[in-house]
Design a protein around this motif. Structure first.
Motif, PDB file in Angstrom:
ATOM      1  N   GLU A 220       0.832  -1.196   0.000  1.00  0.00           N
ATOM      2  CA  GLU A 220       0.000   0.000   0.000  1.00  0.00           C
ATOM      3  C   GLU A 220       0.870   1.251   0.000  1.00  0.00           C
ATOM      4  O   GLU A 220       1.761   1.389   0.823  1.00  0.00           O
ATOM      5  CB  GLU A 220      -0.881  -0.018   1.261  1.00  0.00           C
ATOM      6  N   PRO A 221       0.615   2.169  -0.924  1.00  0.00           N
ATOM      7  CA  PRO A 221       1.408   3.411  -0.936  1.00  0.00           C
ATOM      8  C   PRO A 221       1.076   4.244   0.298  1.00  0.00           C
ATOM      9  O   PRO A 221      -0.030   4.145   0.832  1.00  0.00           O
ATOM     10  CB  PRO A 221       0.952   4.110  -2.220  1.00  0.00           C
ATOM     11  N   PRO A 222       2.022   5.041   0.758  1.00  0.00           N
ATOM     12  CA  PRO A 222       1.728   5.872   1.938  1.00  0.00           C
ATOM     13  C   PRO A 222       0.598   6.842   1.627  1.00  0.00           C
ATOM     14  O   PRO A 222       0.545   7.402   0.531  1.00  0.00           O
ATOM     15  CB  PRO A 222       3.037   6.607   2.204  1.00  0.00           C
ATOM     16  N   ARG A 223      -0.285   6.992   2.571  1.00  0.00           N
ATOM     17  CA  ARG A 223      -1.444   7.865   2.329  1.00  0.00           C
ATOM     18  C   ARG A 223      -0.996   9.314   2.366  1.00  0.00           C
ATOM     19  O   ARG A 223      -0.077   9.670   3.105  1.00  0.00           O
ATOM     20  CB  ARG A 223      -2.546   7.600   3.345  1.00  0.00           C
ATOM     21  N   PRO A 224      -1.627  10.151   1.583  1.00  0.00           N
ATOM     22  CA  PRO A 224      -1.227  11.559   1.564  1.00  0.00           C
ATOM     23  C   PRO A 224      -1.553  12.220   2.899  1.00  0.00           C
ATOM     24  O   PRO A 224      -2.554  11.909   3.529  1.00  0.00           O
ATOM     25  CB  PRO A 224      -2.056  12.158   0.434  1.00  0.00           C
ATOM     26  N   VAL A 225      -0.683  13.107   3.298  1.00  0.00           N
ATOM     27  CA  VAL A 225      -0.863  13.810   4.556  1.00  0.00           C
ATOM     28  C   VAL A 225      -1.804  14.988   4.317  1.00  0.00           C
ATOM     29  O   VAL A 225      -1.632  15.754   3.367  1.00  0.00           O
ATOM     30  CB  VAL A 225       0.499  14.308   5.077  1.00  0.00           C
ATOM     31  N   SER A 226      -2.787  15.128   5.193  1.00  0.00           N
ATOM     32  CA  SER A 226      -3.709  16.258   5.062  1.00  0.00           C
ATOM     33  C   SER A 226      -3.002  17.529   5.528  1.00  0.00           C
ATOM     34  O   SER A 226      -2.036  17.471   6.278  1.00  0.00           O
ATOM     35  CB  SER A 226      -4.963  16.014   5.905  1.00  0.00           C
ATOM     36  N   PRO A 227      -3.474  18.687   5.103  1.00  0.00           N
ATOM     37  CA  PRO A 227      -2.850  19.943   5.540  1.00  0.00           C
ATOM     38  C   PRO A 227      -2.857  20.089   7.066  1.00  0.00           C
ATOM     39  O   PRO A 227      -1.895  20.569   7.652  1.00  0.00           O
ATOM     40  CB  PRO A 227      -3.703  21.023   4.873  1.00  0.00           C
ATOM     41  N   LEU A 228      -3.924  19.644   7.709  1.00  0.00           N
ATOM     42  CA  LEU A 228      -4.005  19.742   9.164  1.00  0.00           C
ATOM     43  C   LEU A 228      -2.928  18.886   9.828  1.00  0.00           C
ATOM     44  O   LEU A 228      -2.259  19.326  10.766  1.00  0.00           O
ATOM     45  CB  LEU A 228      -5.389  19.323   9.644  1.00  0.00           C
ATOM     46  N   GLU A 229      -2.744  17.655   9.333  1.00  0.00           N
ATOM     47  CA  GLU A 229      -1.707  16.783   9.889  1.00  0.00           C
ATOM     48  C   GLU A 229      -0.318  17.373   9.671  1.00  0.00           C
ATOM     49  O   GLU A 229       0.546  17.286  10.544  1.00  0.00           O
ATOM     50  CB  GLU A 229      -1.788  15.387   9.265  1.00  0.00           C
TER      51      GLU A 229
END
Length: 171
Positions: A110-119
């Motif tokens: 599984e590719p790493p999930r994109p980081v949200s701006p808040l995170e």
């Protein structure tokens, strides 16, 4: 071929493709692992094998819809880990695979999930806070080291040779 016949033929083909796609999408979602319809699960307990099957969107064990954990509880009671105890055979596969290994392989692919701006902002704020705390500790240490060491002994308790230097200064 007449336009009406071509349209009817294209419509039939489209409907067949759509029905084939929906049949493949059916299955049971076990946390991160998707078990397509027709998948089989098994567990060995007390020398006996117990089996369940995914039909439609449900996992059926002894005719009842259950979760994988529910299956292990029905077989062996509490204290069982479904990921470790269950074996899975996906449709079209010949061999059984441990659920734990299927999950591990899936998570590795599984590719790493994109980081949200808040995170991202939270991570940056944590890093900055840690850096400021470390720099403050370093400054406190440097300040303590640079302070003049004051004499801890009171005058009346000083040895005579300690006061000799003070007396020489007055001459």
């Amino acid at each position: 071929m007449a336009p009406d016949e071509a349209l009817a033929c294209a419509l039939r083909q489209w409907m067949e493709i759509q029905s084939a796609d929906t049949a493949e999408e059916r299955g049971y979602q076990w946390k991160c692992l998707f078990l397509p319809a027709g998948s089989r699960l098994r567990m060995q307990y007390a020398g006996q094998w117990f089996y369940a099957e995914v039909r439609g969107d449900e996992l059926l064990f002894e005719g009842q819809p259950v979760s994988p954990r529910g299956m292990t509880q029905m077989i062996a009671g509490d204290g069982r880990n479904a990921w470790r105890d269950l074996w899975v055979r996906l449709p079209g596969e010949k061999n059984w695979s441990r659920a734990l290994l299927l999950r591990r392989d899936l998570l590795q692919r599984e590719p790493p999930r994109p980081v949200s701006p808040l995170e991202a902002v939270n991570a940056a704020a944590r890093s900055m806070s840690e850096a400021l705390t470390a720099s403050k500790a370093l400054l406190d240490y440097v300040n303590r080291q640079s302070e003049r060491l004051t004499e801890r002994r009171i005058s009346k308790h000083r040895r005579k040779d300690d006061t000799l230097g003070d007396d020489c200064r007055f001459d």
